[in-house]
Design a protein around this motif. Structure first.
Motif, mmCIF file in Angstrom:
data_model
loop_
_atom_site.group_PDB
_atom_site.id
_atom_site.type_symbol
_atom_site.label_atom_id
_atom_site.label_comp_id
_atom_site.label_asym_id
_atom_site.label_seq_id
_atom_site.Cartn_x
_atom_site.Cartn_y
_atom_site.Cartn_z
ATOM 1 N N ALA A 191 16.017 -42.145 0.873
ATOM 2 C CA ALA A 191 17.442 -42.172 0.519
ATOM 3 C C ALA A 191 18.129 -40.838 0.799
ATOM 4 O O ALA A 191 19.217 -40.817 1.387
ATOM 5 C CB ALA A 191 17.607 -42.584 -0.949
ATOM 6 N N PRO A 192 17.538 -39.677 0.425
ATOM 7 C CA PRO A 192 18.175 -38.404 0.795
ATOM 8 C C PRO A 192 18.299 -38.223 2.306
ATOM 9 O O PRO A 192 19.283 -37.659 2.783
ATOM 10 C CB PRO A 192 17.251 -37.355 0.181
ATOM 11 C CG PRO A 192 16.585 -38.050 -0.947
ATOM 12 C CD PRO A 192 16.412 -39.464 -0.494
ATOM 13 N N MET A 193 17.301 -38.687 3.051
ATOM 14 C CA MET A 193 17.372 -38.586 4.507
ATOM 15 C C MET A 193 18.554 -39.387 5.042
ATOM 16 O O MET A 193 19.293 -38.925 5.920
ATOM 17 C CB MET A 193 16.076 -39.099 5.129
ATOM 18 C CG MET A 193 16.090 -39.163 6.656
ATOM 19 S SD MET A 193 14.664 -40.042 7.325
ATOM 20 C CE MET A 193 15.034 -41.730 6.815
ATOM 21 N N ALA A 194 18.758 -40.597 4.506
ATOM 22 C CA ALA A 194 19.878 -41.427 4.952
ATOM 23 C C ALA A 194 21.209 -40.756 4.641
ATOM 24 O O ALA A 194 22.128 -40.754 5.470
ATOM 25 C CB ALA A 194 19.802 -42.803 4.281
ATOM 26 N N VAL A 195 21.317 -40.151 3.462
ATOM 27 C CA VAL A 195 22.554 -39.457 3.092
ATOM 28 C C VAL A 195 22.786 -38.246 3.989
ATOM 29 O O VAL A 195 23.903 -37.985 4.445
ATOM 30 C CB VAL A 195 22.497 -39.038 1.610
ATOM 31 C CG1 VAL A 195 23.685 -38.145 1.260
ATOM 32 C CG2 VAL A 195 22.481 -40.265 0.718
ATOM 33 N N LEU A 251 28.851 -46.409 7.096
ATOM 34 C CA LEU A 251 28.318 -47.271 6.048
ATOM 35 C C LEU A 251 27.069 -48.035 6.478
ATOM 36 O O LEU A 251 26.123 -48.169 5.706
ATOM 37 C CB LEU A 251 29.394 -48.263 5.597
ATOM 38 C CG LEU A 251 30.731 -47.652 5.153
ATOM 39 C CD1 LEU A 251 31.695 -48.755 4.770
ATOM 40 C CD2 LEU A 251 30.527 -46.690 4.012
ATOM 41 N N GLY A 252 27.086 -48.520 7.709
ATOM 42 C CA GLY A 252 25.992 -49.384 8.139
ATOM 43 C C GLY A 252 24.689 -48.655 8.392
ATOM 44 O O GLY A 252 23.616 -49.117 7.983
ATOM 45 N N ILE A 253 24.756 -47.501 9.066
ATOM 46 C CA ILE A 253 23.522 -46.816 9.459
ATOM 47 C C ILE A 253 22.726 -46.328 8.247
ATOM 48 O O ILE A 253 21.520 -46.596 8.153
ATOM 49 C CB ILE A 253 23.845 -45.667 10.436
ATOM 50 C CG1 ILE A 253 24.330 -46.251 11.771
ATOM 51 C CG2 ILE A 253 22.624 -44.777 10.652
ATOM 52 C CD1 ILE A 253 24.668 -45.225 12.820
#
Length: 373
Positions: free
Chosen positions: A58-62, A24-26
């Motif tokens: 956002a896609p990179m984070a997912v 969740l955090g990263i």
């Protein structure tokens, strides 16, 4: 029974402080840190009028989240169960070990869902991020990518890994490096089965040799350049013909560079539109006495900008539109030709001379960054 096991696995997941922080955090931190950078939520012509925050960040984070859960946390949990003999004890009970693995998978998929809601919610509320236009397709692609990395089915995994790379704005062949890992995992599973005892040596080596021979022309430049040009339908690595004529490119740029007056030559930097031309000049340019080449294309942008003493640019590319507003004049003074006349990206490529720089490189170079594939 599966519901109870999933609830227990969820409690164990939350009890480990590292797991929620990772899951969740990263990704939340990635969206907030990169999303607060200037311009990330503004429309960009490079991204077709879309902002970098919903399109890339956002896609990179997912994608990173799914990768960490699938490659780090999920395998570690399964390995721990196997090391402690939990799976072996389950195999002797009415509850099959696969049910425990299914519970683990459900917990990790739930973590993915919660993290995505946090990423989208925080991006929308705190940063004003645009939501996916088609929520159905967005959910389908994310689910497919998640199932791919958690899956042991070779076909589902192969298709899903490719989808995951596409979600992260990558090219389809970027996934090729992950396939050996998937094949190795399948091989470990197969070697414990009884047929492995007799077919391990009989068909394995012939199949390996035939596979290697079949794959070789697709992986390595085994054909002579002249023959490849004459037989373009022959199997060859992707973009193999794009490297044809690189020495000619460097020689053409060097010929134009030497025509400049000595005083102007020392104040002229080489800049390319794409990283292919930049790589060609870095590889063959020194043989022709060329200085270091710079480019705003993808990773080459991070290797630095031209020196402040350079007030002119020899630009190799179709259109220096990003540079011309910062120079007083721009004109074509040469073209690239390869001796084999291969119709690739560098054939007939114009060479521009831009003179009279009006802004410092520290100001204009950040504007040259181009991450388009």
């Amino acid at each position: 029974m599966l519901g109870k096991m999933t609830a227990v696995e969820a409690k164990l997941f939350l009890r480990d402080p590292g797991a929620p922080i990772t899951a969740l955090g990263i990704p939340l931190a990635l969206v907030l840190v990169f999303g607060l950078m200037p311009g990330t939520n503004q429309p960009s012509a490079e991204l077709g009028g879309h902002a970098a925050l919903p399109t890339l960040i956002a896609p990179m984070a997912v994608a990173i989240l799914i990768g960490m859960l699938a490659v780090m946390l999920f395998p570690a949990a399964v390995a721990t169960y196997r090391e402690k003999g939990v799976l072996k004890r389950l195999s002797a009970s009415p509850v099959p070990p696969g049910r425990l693995l299914a519970a683990q998978l459900l917990v990790n998929l739930a973590a993915v869902a919660v993290a995505i809601l946090l990423v989208v919610g925080a991006g929308r509320i705190a940063l004003g991020m645009a939501l996916p236009v088609n929520l159905g397709w967005f959910a389908a692609v994310v689910l497919l990518g998640a199932l791919a990395l958690f899956s042991v089915g070779a076909l589902r995994t192969a298709v899903g890994v490719v989808a995951l790379f596409l979600v992260a704005n990558g090219r389809f062949y970027y996934a090729a490096g992950t396939f050996p890992i998937l094949w190795a995992a399948a091989a470990v599973h197969l070697q414990d089965r009884r047929p492995a005892l007799w077919w391990r040596w009989v068909p394995t080596w012939p199949v390996f040799v035939l596979s290697a021979l079949y794959s070789l022309p697709y992986a390595l430049p085994v054909w002579p350049v002249q023959w490849l040009v004459e037989h373009p339908e022959a199997p060859h690595p992707a973009y193999a013909t794009e490297e044809v004529g690189w020495p000619d490119l460097a020689e053409a740029v060097a010929g134009v560079y030497r025509l400049l007056p000595p005083g102007e030559r020392t104040r002229t930097a080489l800049v390319t539109a794409g990283y292919w031309a930049g790589g060609a000049l870095d590889r063959y340019g020194p043989e022709f006495g060329l200085p270091e080449a710079y480019s705003g294309s993808r990773g080459l942008w991070y290797f630095g900008r031209p020196p402040d003493s350079a007030d002119a640019v020899l630009f190799v590319g179709a259109d220096p539109a990003k540079l011309t507003p910062h120079f007083r004049s721009a004109r074509i003074i040469g073209r690239v030709e390869n001796h084999l006349r291969v119709p690739n990206a560098s054939e007939h490529l114009p060479i521009w001379l831009l003179t009279g720089r009006t802004q410092s490189w520290s100001v204009l170079w950040p504007q040259q960054k181009d991450l388009k594939a």
